[in-house]
Design an enzyme around this catalytic site. Structure first.
Site, PDB file in Angstrom:
ATOM      1  N   GLU A   1      41.326  50.895  45.931  1.00 53.00           N
ATOM      2  CA  GLU A   1      40.704  51.166  46.804  1.00 53.00           C
ATOM      3  C   GLU A   1      39.846  51.526  47.690  1.00 53.00           C
ATOM      4  OE1 GLU A   1      39.632  46.706  45.075  1.00 53.00           O
ATOM      5  OE2 GLU A   1      40.416  46.195  46.505  1.00 53.00           O
TER       6      GLU A   1
ATOM      7  N   GLU B   1      40.155  45.388  38.113  1.00 54.17           N
ATOM      8  CA  GLU B   1      40.182  44.162  38.098  1.00 54.17           C
ATOM      9  C   GLU B   1      38.396  43.363  38.094  1.00 54.17           C
ATOM     10  OE1 GLU B   1      40.547  43.765  42.009  1.00 54.17           O
ATOM     11  OE2 GLU B   1      42.428  45.197  42.681  1.00 54.17           O
TER      12      GLU B   1
END
Length: 619
Positions: free
Chosen positions: A229, A303
């Site tokens: 991320e 995710e």
């Protein structure tokens, strides 16, 4: 008329060729059905063609001849797709973090993942746990990464590895070692020299372990993620390409990928590396961000958040999602209720100081990370007690992170915390008194640029009437296993009728001949930590929402088990057990479309006691 469009940003089951649930469910928390034909597809057009998704011959144990790993393919007239060894392949997986599950339960959890119809498991690799001190690596016991990966292959699961170095994972400092905060000039998650130097030394050791586990080496690792991320952080455009090359130079040959929130994927992706996204709901806007970055690759959802973390003082968060019954699952790990524990012995913190390691003597207060202990690595977790002598009262000022109790000798004066940096010290009329400040690290944030400023303990000078205090004696309370081993030879005191913390309370949990999982409840207790046979179960706090702590049966020994509670304020009467987790619930106002094929898992409270750490004010 032009040729058909090969790919589209529109939401499509055929376009979504990989999805990972995060977090994955643990034992006993999923709805169960008796028959596999209980699945109901509300829209027959969405029902997948079983022939297209038959990967029974593409498992780690059956696929022996290997030359071509996981790849992406595209053909005219259809959407891009994944292949494994040249066969069209759908990746369907979930996350299990080996370092958060007792090793004896790894097989059980992996089998449950497989029973849900998944064929792949993802896991992070936490740097702070694997290299607790510079140059000292730990891949043993619950941290045996290779054993977990090979066990996944044994039960028929492929592995996508997420080695960081930053992993987020709702872990302290995102899995980065806290010693990296010792140098204020070091910039985390950048190509800053000292940070990159630390990464290189860690990767030299870690990636050498990972290389033999790769698909083309006969292992189950089919892909490796670069960092995590970074698009939401993005402080250095050279950082991600540097990590990309760092993995390649050390022998990573399988598919590489990045993972970002949908709106940050444009900043976090790397040229030549598969971009993936993390989402909490399916909608076209999320996919459009990914489509702008790469329109010729299959969509991979790294995710898919089926739950959310809790914060102390609020209610338990539950996503409003449609749940589809699961296929047959292995039996849940049995739970039980044990007799209540009456902790009849106690040891005030002030009496326990002599059993800690030798204190640090310093003219000024030192923050936790810069304490000259642990071979120069500082202190990562726990509490720090600062003592100094004062001879007058007045206004005390200190920046304590995250929360600190202030005492004059053994009398509590108040709390220092965020926004509360001053306490009035009463007038001292006789001889000088001992000022004590007990500072607790409630956890370093795991996300955003704030990770750069996560030093804990007392930060900067402590002043009394604007005059800096000096000559500190500093005790490190890491509360490690070795400390509790020393306490076993101590003469504990009977608990008085009225006792206040901070103090340790000792009792015995009688588990019988065959210990099973259970959940601890501490009604009437205020705030503290529970240790079972020296293992830290976690934090309890009467403001909730978490009301129980998960105690794995694997951590219990037959018959008698030592239970120690470190209570910071006021003790309760008993410690109870229950066979069900308890939380205060709150539903999120969030509409969510869930495809029936996604087998959305219902995560109940209590799983986070093991599956997620309790950092900052998060459960």
């Amino acid at each position: 008329m032009g040729s058909p469009q090969r790919s589209s940003p529109c939401l499509s089951w055929r376009r979504v060729l990989c999805i990972f649930f995060l977090p994955f469910i643990s034992s006993g928390f999923a709805p169960r059905v008796k028959h596999r034909d209980s699945f109901v597809f509300e829209n027959d057009q969405l029902k997948p063609d079983q022939r297209s998704f038959n990967w029974s011959h593409l498992t780690p144990l059956k696929l022996k001849d290997r030359s071509v790993g996981l790849q992406t393919e595209e053909r005219a007239g259809r959407n891009p797709y994944f292949t494994l060894e040249g066969h069209e392949f759908l990746i369907f997986g979930g996350s299990i973090h080996y370092f958060r599950v007792p090793r004896v339960y790894w097989r059980d959890r992996l089998l449950k993942l497989r029973a849900c119809g998944f064929n792949t498991v993802t896991t992070y690799v936490p740097w702070n746990l694997h290299e607790p001190e510079r140059g000292r690596f730990d891949f043993s016991g619950n941290l045996d990464l290779e054993a977990f990966v090979l066990l996944a292959a044994e039960v028929g699961l492929w592995v996508i590895l997420r080695p960081g170095p930053y992993i987020c994972s709702e872990m302290d400092l995102g899995g980065l070692p806290s010693r990296l905060l010792q140098d204020p000039a070091s910039q985390l998650r950048t190509t800053n020299h000292s940070f990159v130097e630390a990464i290189n030394k860690y990767f030299d050791h870690l990636i050498a372990r990972v290389v033999p586990l790769q698909y083309r080496k006969g292992g189950p690792v089919i892909a490796v993620q670069v960092e995590n991320e970074y698009g939401s952080f993005y402080k250095d455009k050279a950082y991600m390409p540097y990590l990309h090359q760092a993995l390649l130079r050390r022998g990573i040959v399988e598919l590489l990928l990045t993972a970002d929130n949908a709106d940050a994927v444009a900043r976090g992706h790397i040229k030549g590396v598969l971009a993936t996204i993390n989402i909490k709901t399916f909608n076209e806007d999320s996919l459009k961000h990914l489509y702008k970055v790469q329109s010729n690759k299959p969509i991979l959802i790294m995710e898919y958040w089926v739950g959310w973390f809790d914060t102390w003082g609020n209610e338990h968060m539950v996503r409003n999602a449609e749940v589809t019954p699961l296929p047959l699952l292995p039996e849940p790990t049995p739970k039980t209720v044990y007799p209540s524990v009456d902790p009849s012995l106690y040891l005030p913190l002030w009496d326990a100081l002599q059993y800690l390691n030798r204190p640090v003597i310093s003219n000024i207060p030192l923050n936790m990370e810069n304490l000259p202990i642990n071979n120069g690595n500082g202190q990562s977790y726990g509490l720090v007690l600062y003592e100094t002598t004062i001879c007058s009262g007045g206004r005390l000022h200190a920046d304590a992170r995250d929360m600190a109790q202030v005492f004059l000798n053994e009398t509590s004066l108040g709390i220092l915390a965020d926004g509360f940096q001053n306490i009035d010290i009463p007038k001292i009329t006789q001889e000088c008194q001992l000022l004590r400040i007990l500072a607790e690290n409630q956890g370093r944030v795991s996300f955003s640029w704030k990770i750069q400023n996560q030093q804990k303990g007392l930060i900067g000078p402590v002043t009394l009437n604007n005059i800096p205090l000096q000559s500190f004696t500093i005790y490190s309370l890491e509360l490690k296993m070795s400390f509790f081993e020393r306490l076993r030879s101590v003469s504990w005191k009977p608990v008085p009728t009225h006792s206040l913390g901070p103090a340790f309370y000792l009792g015995t949990l009688k588990a019988g001949s065959s210990p099973r999982d259970t959940f601890l409840r501490l009604p009437g207790w205020d705030y503290g930590f529970v240790f079972i046979n020296g293992r830290n179960l976690g934090r309890y706090w009467n403001i909730g929402p978490q009301e129980t702590l998960y105690l794995p049966g694997a951590w219990l020994q037959p018959e008698n088990n030592e239970i120690i509670v470190f209570e910071k304020k006021k003790r309760g009467p008993y410690i109870h057990t229950t066979d069900n987790p308890r939380c205060r619930f709150k539903k999120l106002n969030h509409s969510q479309f869930v495809h029936p094929m996604l087998l959305l898992l219902s995560v109940k409270c209590g799983i986070k006691a093991l599956m997620a750490p309790k950092w900052r004010r998060n459960i």
